[in-house]
Design an enzyme around this catalytic site. Structure first.
Site, mmCIF file in Angstrom:
data_model
loop_
_atom_site.group_PDB
_atom_site.id
_atom_site.type_symbol
_atom_site.label_atom_id
_atom_site.label_comp_id
_atom_site.label_asym_id
_atom_site.label_seq_id
_atom_site.Cartn_x
_atom_site.Cartn_y
_atom_site.Cartn_z
ATOM 1 N N ARG A 30 -3.398 -12.572 9.688
ATOM 2 C CA ARG A 30 -4.824 -12.897 9.573
ATOM 3 C C ARG A 30 -5.666 -11.621 9.537
ATOM 4 O O ARG A 30 -5.393 -10.677 10.293
ATOM 5 C CB ARG A 30 -5.271 -13.802 10.724
ATOM 6 N N ASN A 88 -8.416 -5.980 -3.961
ATOM 7 C CA ASN A 88 -9.412 -4.925 -4.133
ATOM 8 C C ASN A 88 -8.657 -3.634 -4.457
ATOM 9 O O ASN A 88 -7.678 -3.295 -3.793
ATOM 10 C CB ASN A 88 -10.231 -4.747 -2.862
ATOM 11 N N GLU A 96 -10.397 -0.541 1.064
ATOM 12 C CA GLU A 96 -10.566 0.269 2.289
ATOM 13 C C GLU A 96 -9.233 0.685 2.895
ATOM 14 O O GLU A 96 -9.144 1.741 3.523
ATOM 15 C CB GLU A 96 -11.369 -0.526 3.331
ATOM 16 N N HIS A 101 -2.555 -4.965 -0.538
ATOM 17 C CA HIS A 101 -2.627 -6.249 0.172
ATOM 18 C C HIS A 101 -3.356 -7.258 -0.695
ATOM 19 O O HIS A 101 -4.378 -6.951 -1.299
ATOM 20 C CB HIS A 101 -3.335 -6.098 1.523
ATOM 21 N N HIS A 103 -5.572 -10.557 -0.627
ATOM 22 C CA HIS A 103 -6.405 -11.388 0.241
ATOM 23 C C HIS A 103 -6.229 -12.844 -0.193
ATOM 24 O O HIS A 103 -6.467 -13.171 -1.359
ATOM 25 C CB HIS A 103 -7.886 -11.033 0.074
HETATM 26 P P1 5GP Z 1 -9.764 -3.989 1.493
HETATM 27 O O1 5GP Z 1 -11.229 -3.708 1.528
HETATM 28 O O2 5GP Z 1 -8.945 -2.713 1.588
HETATM 29 O O3 5GP Z 1 -9.353 -4.849 0.332
HETATM 30 O O4 5GP Z 1 -9.445 -4.885 2.756
HETATM 31 C C1 5GP Z 1 -9.001 -4.386 3.977
HETATM 32 C C2 5GP Z 1 -9.031 -5.556 4.923
HETATM 33 O O5 5GP Z 1 -8.271 -5.193 6.061
HETATM 34 C C3 5GP Z 1 -10.426 -5.926 5.408
HETATM 35 O O6 5GP Z 1 -10.696 -7.284 5.079
HETATM 36 C C4 5GP Z 1 -10.371 -5.687 6.912
HETATM 37 O O7 5GP Z 1 -11.107 -6.639 7.651
HETATM 38 C C5 5GP Z 1 -8.881 -5.756 7.199
HETATM 39 N N1 5GP Z 1 -8.445 -4.963 8.341
HETATM 40 C C6 5GP Z 1 -8.805 -3.678 8.623
HETATM 41 N N2 5GP Z 1 -8.188 -3.247 9.727
HETATM 42 C C7 5GP Z 1 -7.400 -4.281 10.157
HETATM 43 C C8 5GP Z 1 -6.510 -4.424 11.273
HETATM 44 O O8 5GP Z 1 -6.288 -3.541 12.089
HETATM 45 N N3 5GP Z 1 -5.885 -5.636 11.399
HETATM 46 C C9 5GP Z 1 -6.100 -6.669 10.503
HETATM 47 N N4 5GP Z 1 -5.444 -7.804 10.729
HETATM 48 N N5 5GP Z 1 -6.931 -6.544 9.445
HETATM 49 C C10 5GP Z 1 -7.566 -5.366 9.270
#
Ligand code: 5GP
Ligand code: ZN
Length: 117
Positions: A30, A88, A96, A101, A103
């Protein structure tokens, strides 16, 4: 494993996560800051920085990731009403965490595809 990578450290069990699905090559957990009623991240256990690197370097891993995302969507009860599967990628994509990954977002109507339009 990349010791500086947050998601590699989750795979290694060094950082806790709420795991909802696991295979030999993938892990799903999650999102810590959910953007929808259901928000699960699905990752390959091997480190690839983004979906382009995964697709170019590991076709079998890419297929595993897609199958895992589908299994998560089914297990979360998202198949009837639908859901969104999102990668993303890079700066404009708002990425980020640089361990690829998917979503899996759903559990409620998600609105327009992009906020800027
Ligand atoms: P991005 O912007 O790279 O596509 O998404 C990164 C996602 O990782 C974000 O939705 C953020 O909330 C999630 N995220 C960041 N740090 C952690 C963490 O330590 N644990 C979990 N479960 N999700 C994380
Ligand atoms: Zn990693």
């Amino acid at each position: 494993m990349d010791n500086n990578c947050l998601f590699c450290r989750i795979v290694a069990g060094e950082i806790p996560a709420t795991v909802v699905h696991e295979t030999a090559t993938t892990l799903a957990f999650r999102d810590i800051d959910p953007k929808a009623a259901v928000h699960v991240l699905v990752i390959p256990k091997d480190h690839h920085p983004d979906v382009v690197a995964l697709a170019q370097n590991d076709p079998a891993g890419s297929a595993d990731l897609l199958a895992a995302a589908a299994a998560v969507a089914e297990a979360e009860g998202l198949l009837t009403d639908g859901f969104r599967l999102m990668f993303n990628t890079g700066a404009y994509g708002g990425q980020e965490v640089f361990h690829v990954h998917a979503h899996v977002l759903g559990g409620e109507p998600l609105g327009p595809m992009l906020a800027i339009r």
